[in-house]
Design an enzyme around this catalytic site. Structure first.
Site, PDB file in Angstrom:
ATOM      1  N   ASP A 106       9.359  32.569  23.904  1.00 26.55           N
ATOM      2  CA  ASP A 106       9.361  33.970  24.299  1.00 26.55           C
ATOM      3  C   ASP A 106       9.937  34.196  25.699  1.00 26.55           C
ATOM      4  O   ASP A 106      10.783  35.065  25.906  1.00 26.55           O
ATOM      5  CB  ASP A 106       7.938  34.529  24.227  1.00 26.55           C
ATOM      6  CG  ASP A 106       7.304  34.285  22.872  1.00 26.55           C
ATOM      7  OD1 ASP A 106       8.032  34.297  21.869  1.00 26.55           O
ATOM      8  OD2 ASP A 106       6.077  34.049  22.820  1.00 26.55           O
ATOM      9  N   GLU A 131       2.447  38.444  18.819  1.00 27.44           N
ATOM     10  CA  GLU A 131       1.369  38.236  19.776  1.00 27.44           C
ATOM     11  C   GLU A 131       0.512  39.484  19.905  1.00 27.44           C
ATOM     12  O   GLU A 131      -0.698  39.420  20.048  1.00 27.44           O
ATOM     13  CB  GLU A 131       1.928  37.831  21.146  1.00 27.44           C
ATOM     14  CG  GLU A 131       2.438  36.406  21.207  1.00 27.44           C
ATOM     15  CD  GLU A 131       2.729  35.945  22.627  1.00 27.44           C
ATOM     16  OE1 GLU A 131       2.696  36.801  23.540  1.00 27.44           O
ATOM     17  OE2 GLU A 131       2.985  34.752  22.832  1.00 27.44           O
TER      18      GLU A 131
END
Length: 472
Positions: free
Chosen positions: A52, A164
């Site tokens: 990420d 997430e």
């Protein structure tokens, strides 16, 4: 598809299929445009070596380069924030090399974390648990980033994304704190796809995700901690069928971590009460919805002639909304070059428009575009297969003041669908325009007479935004 699944997908804005090139362009443009509008001097992000932060860092660097190429001043600072020695140091080094940040800094958070732990031990007689200490590391990292950002006038980039967000797999006020989230709306699979498109080394895009916050479980994977694999999460977010147990796990996490997505809780919030439905809108707030103020629409001579006046009127409404802490939603049209999002008449004419990254798709120069929610549409109505309703629910807005172009098409159709959504809608008549005046007048009359939607002049629109008092 499960009802809650549809609601979550709409809230997070996940698309079942993406074009990595288009998504890279869209997100770089977002970062560059916001930086320019904010007046900040660049970005800062902690680079961990994970999937990420590697993508968010590269997008930030590209955005800084774009601002500079357009004559602006921008820098991207990539930060290494290890706790002592990072166990996957080689990945962090590879990530920094791939990101190619303008500047790189390394700050060890161990002294600060350990000092705090020592003070708490002295005060309470007990050390922090490993779990709490892990969250403390994440919060120290964010404090460090904001310290550098504060001194240098930078914006802090966050690496949170849909996979997430739906699971709440981030530290509240730690990596969950940021100024900008360029990965929002992407699941983990799509994050990897963008990294591959950007030619990241395989060790980065294929890396097994790990938050690596626990001393007693160094390198523990995200999936082990979550109790569910990212493939299942991604399938769920892309609207596919998943095993019932997996869906229930995701939905339980979504509801259980609501407090992370709504912080801090305000007096008027009711989602947390046991008797309430946590995801139902409760507000009666007013949102300003600005439609299609893009270069493509102002190629019509009739609209080009009123361009500056219209931008001025809409900017006045945006400023009034911001001053009154009312949300502003900028809606824009964007079509895929491959024709997959084209309307029937576009296909018949074999001609699309407003392709991602083109001048046509950009907002008009001079339009106030900072501090807003952005919604992308492919049809006249801003509600058709978009995230608009979910965004309004999230914002607690059940009343809309609509402005922009074109009155007879996109503005009118959005107002009609707003009525169908049981939302109160008013049209800012002093801040709309069209290339077909007779049809526009007829449709405005229809909205007023048949749907009882107020047509407000500029003074009335400003009064609505400033006071919140809905016209009779």
């Amino acid at each position: 598809m499960r009802e809650t699944q549809r609601k979550i997908i709409d809230a997070l804005g996940v698309r079942p299929e993406i074009d990595p090139a288009d998504e890279v362009e869209r997100r770089v443009r977002f970062l560059a445009d916001y930086l320019t509008a904010s007046g900040a001097k660049g970005f800062v992000l902690g680079i961990s070596g994970g999937v990420d932060s590697s993508l968010a860092g590269r997008l930030s660097q590209l955005a800084a380069e774009r601002v500079r190429s357009d004559g602006g001043d921008a820098v991207f600072v990539g930060m290494r924030l290890p706790y002592r020695v990072q166990h996957d140091e080689h990945d962090a080094v590879a990530a920094l090399e791939f990101v190619a940040a303008d500047e790189s800094l390394t700050v060890d958070v161990a002294p600060g974390v350990d000092a705090l732990n020592g003070e708490i031990r002295q005060a309470t007689g007990e050390e922090l648990t490993d779990f709490t200490k892990g969250n403390t590391k994440a919060r120290h990292r964010m404090v460090t980033q904001y310290a550098v950002a504060g001194d240098r006038g930078l914006l802090v980039i966050g690496a949170d994304h849909a996979a997430e967000n739906v699971t709440g797999f981030f530290t509240k006020f730690g990596d969950g704190a940021a100024d900008l989230l360029p990965l929002s709306g992407l699941d983990k699979r799509q994050v990897r796809a963008l990294l591959r498109h950007l030619e990241a080394p395989q060790q980065l895009w294929d890396k097994v995700p790990t938050a690596d916050l626990l001393d007693d479980a160094e390198g523990q994977t995200d999936e082990a901690e979550l109790g569910i694999g990212y493939d299942a999460i991604d399938d769920y977010l892309e609207g596919r069928e998943v095993p019932v147990r997996a869906a229930e796990t995701i939905e339980a996490a979504w509801h259980g971590n609501r407090h992370k997505r709504t912080t801090p809780v305000e007096v008027t919030d009711t989602w947390w009460r046991p008797t309430g439905q946590p995801d139902e809108p409760t507000g009666e707030g007013t949102a300003l919805v600005v439609i299609d103020m893009q270069n493509s629409y102002f190629e019509f001579p009739e609209l080009a002639a009123v361009r500056d006046e219209l931008v001025g009127s809409i900017n006045e409404l945006i400023r009034a909304a911001h001053d009154a802490d009312r949300p502003v939603v900028l809606v824009r049209t964007e079509h895929a070059e491959d024709g997959s999002t084209w309307t029937l008449n576009m296909r018949e004419d074999d001609q699309g428009f407003a392709f991602p990254g083109t001048e046509q798709a950009r907002f008009l120069d001079g339009l106030a575009t900072g501090g807003h929610v952005e919604v992308v549409k492919t049809r006249d109505s801003a509600f058709f297969k978009t995230s608009l309703r979910a965004e309004l629910d999230r914002l607690g807005a059940s009343r809309l003041l609509v402005c922009g172009v074109s009155t007879h098409s996109c503005v009118a159709q959005t107002a009609i669908d707003g009525f169908a959504e049981n939302l109160h809608v008013a049209v800012a008549r002093g801040a709309v325009s069209s290339d077909n005046s007779p049809l526009s007048e007829a449709l405005l009359e229809f909205l007023h007479d048949q749907m009882r939607q107020p047509l407000l002049d500029q003074t009335q629109s400003l009064e609505l935004l400033r006071t919140g008092h809905w016209p009779d």
